[in-house]
Structures are given as structure tokens and as C-alpha cells.
Scaffold this active site. Sequence first.
Site, PDB file in Angstrom:
ATOM      1  N   GLY A 133      47.278  37.460  37.045  1.00 28.12           N
ATOM      2  CA  GLY A 133      48.147  36.717  35.689  1.00 28.12           C
ATOM      3  C   GLY A 133      47.285  35.822  35.181  1.00 28.12           C
ATOM      4  O   GLY A 133      45.985  35.329  35.455  1.00 28.12           O
TER       5      GLY A 133
ATOM      6  N   GLU B  59      52.472  31.021  36.749  1.00 24.66           N
ATOM      7  CA  GLU B  59      52.148  31.108  35.393  1.00 24.66           C
ATOM      8  C   GLU B  59      52.837  30.485  34.478  1.00 24.66           C
ATOM      9  O   GLU B  59      52.364  29.591  33.686  1.00 24.66           O
ATOM     10  CB  GLU B  59      52.264  32.780  34.873  1.00 24.66           C
ATOM     11  CG  GLU B  59      51.197  33.761  35.515  1.00 24.66           C
ATOM     12  CD  GLU B  59      49.721  33.396  35.511  1.00 24.66           C
ATOM     13  OE1 GLU B  59      49.410  32.348  34.646  1.00 24.66           O
ATOM     14  OE2 GLU B  59      49.378  33.657  36.666  1.00 24.66           O
TER      15      GLU B  59
HETATM   16  O1  GNR Z   1      44.684  35.860  40.151  1.00 21.54           O
HETATM   17  C1  GNR Z   1      45.573  35.149  40.459  1.00 21.54           C
HETATM   18  N1  GNR Z   1      45.891  35.001  41.909  1.00 21.54           N
HETATM   19  C2  GNR Z   1      46.945  34.448  42.378  1.00 21.54           C
HETATM   20  C3  GNR Z   1      47.208  34.438  43.773  1.00 21.54           C
HETATM   21  C4  GNR Z   1      48.241  33.717  44.448  1.00 21.54           C
HETATM   22  C5  GNR Z   1      49.028  33.075  43.582  1.00 21.54           C
HETATM   23  C6  GNR Z   1      48.906  33.118  42.432  1.00 21.54           C
HETATM   24  C7  GNR Z   1      47.927  33.895  41.606  1.00 21.54           C
HETATM   25  S1  GNR Z   1      47.627  33.785  40.028  1.00 21.54           S
HETATM   26  C8  GNR Z   1      46.085  33.891  39.935  1.00 21.54           C
HETATM   27  C9  GNR Z   1      45.629  33.831  38.167  1.00 21.54           C
HETATM   28  C10 GNR Z   1      45.854  32.566  37.399  1.00 21.54           C
HETATM   29  O2  GNR Z   1      45.143  31.782  37.751  1.00 21.54           O
HETATM   30  N2  GNR Z   1      46.867  32.669  36.738  1.00 21.54           N
HETATM   31  O3  GNR Z   1      47.185  31.639  36.124  1.00 21.54           O
HETATM   32 NI    NI Z   2      46.477  29.973  37.361  1.00 24.10          NI
END
Ligand code: GNR
Ligand code: NI
Length: 176
Positions: free
Chosen positions: A46, A140
Site C-alpha cells: 500500500g 493507509e
Molecule cells: O508494505 C506495507 N506492508 C504492511 C504490512 C502490514 C501492515 C501494513 C502494511 S502497509 C505497508 C506499506 C505502507 O507503508 N503503506 O503506507
Molecule cells: Ni505506511
Amino acid sequence: MAILDILIWPDPRLLEVSQPVTEIDDDLRQLASDMLETMYDADGVGLAAPQVGIRKRMVIVDIHAGADERPSGEKPLVLINPEFTHKEGALSWEEGCLSVPGELGEVTRSAKVTMKYMDLEGQEHVVEADGLKAVALQHECDHLDGKLFVDYLSRLKRNVIRRRMNKLRAERAAGA
Ligand code: GNR
Ligand code: NI
């Protein structure tokens, strides 16, 4: 096409509240495309616009990023002006964040969520999610309100991570 720089916490731009998107134009479509490229390059699931220095309420989520097989019909989501309409239950997950590289922390969030959002064509959608997808949507959307997973950790753990991130930022500034 461009890979964008991801801001590292506690960059003050990560702590701001992002503004609703009022116009879906070519600039926004380009930003979404660059965010997808940036997320895949960084092996994330994300990314939120404020993480690349854009204070707009747009996030992307692709929980199958990096997986060999993608369930049919599951595409990366681009969510504009996302809002939760329902949350229930509780779920703990070991979270990371591309803005807090190399760190993990246990966060408890809602187990099931329903969210409404607009896509890049201006169409309204509703998405229901549980598991990692629910976690990612909540993670997010927190970014859009200036919140990161470290805010859910103990002050001690957060301070340890802050020192490591300040060191990392200093090293990157010196190396750049
Ligand atoms: O890549 C991401 N992995 C993730 C793993 C567990 C819980 C949330 C995340 S989001 C993160 C990418 C990110 O920082 N999005 O803002
Ligand atoms: Ni994040």
C-alpha cells in the site's frame, strides 16, 4: 512513469492532514500511476499520497503485490477520498511502513471494515475487507490524517524507532 521518493518518519509532512481531492485530472492519474510504480519498486502492499509529499486524500492498496498468483478479479485499488462506513471486531497484526523502513510493530485495528471511495473515473465504490486488506486500508487511511503505526506503540518503542529513523535520514542526507 517515475519512482518517487518516500518520506521517512518523523518528516513533518507525514504528520499533516491531507486535503480531499476535488478534481480528477491527468495530474492525479499520473500521480496514481507513479505511486503504483513506487509501491511495487519498494515491495509494499500500500502507499498513501502524503508518503510521497502530496497532501491529497488518495491511497493505493495491492495486497497481492509480489505474490506469484493473483486471485482472479483482484486488481490494485486506487482509492480517492476514502471513508469508512463500518468497522467491527478487533485484529492484531505485525505492521510495517515504507516510511519507517526496517521496523515492525504490533497494532490492533478493526477486523472487518466497509469503505466507500471514488476511483480515477470518478465512480463511487464500496469495498468490504478483512485480514491483511482490512489492515492495509486502515493503515493507509491513517496516513491521510497524519497518523502512522508507530503512534499505536509504547512511547519507549516509538522513541527507539525515532532515533533509528533520525540516524537513517541523516545518513541518506549525507549520501545524497
Ligand atoms: O508494505 C506495507 N506492508 C504492511 C504490512 C502490514 C501492515 C501494513 C502494511 S502497509 C505497508 C506499506 C505502507 O507503508 N503503506 O503506507
Ligand atoms: Ni505506511
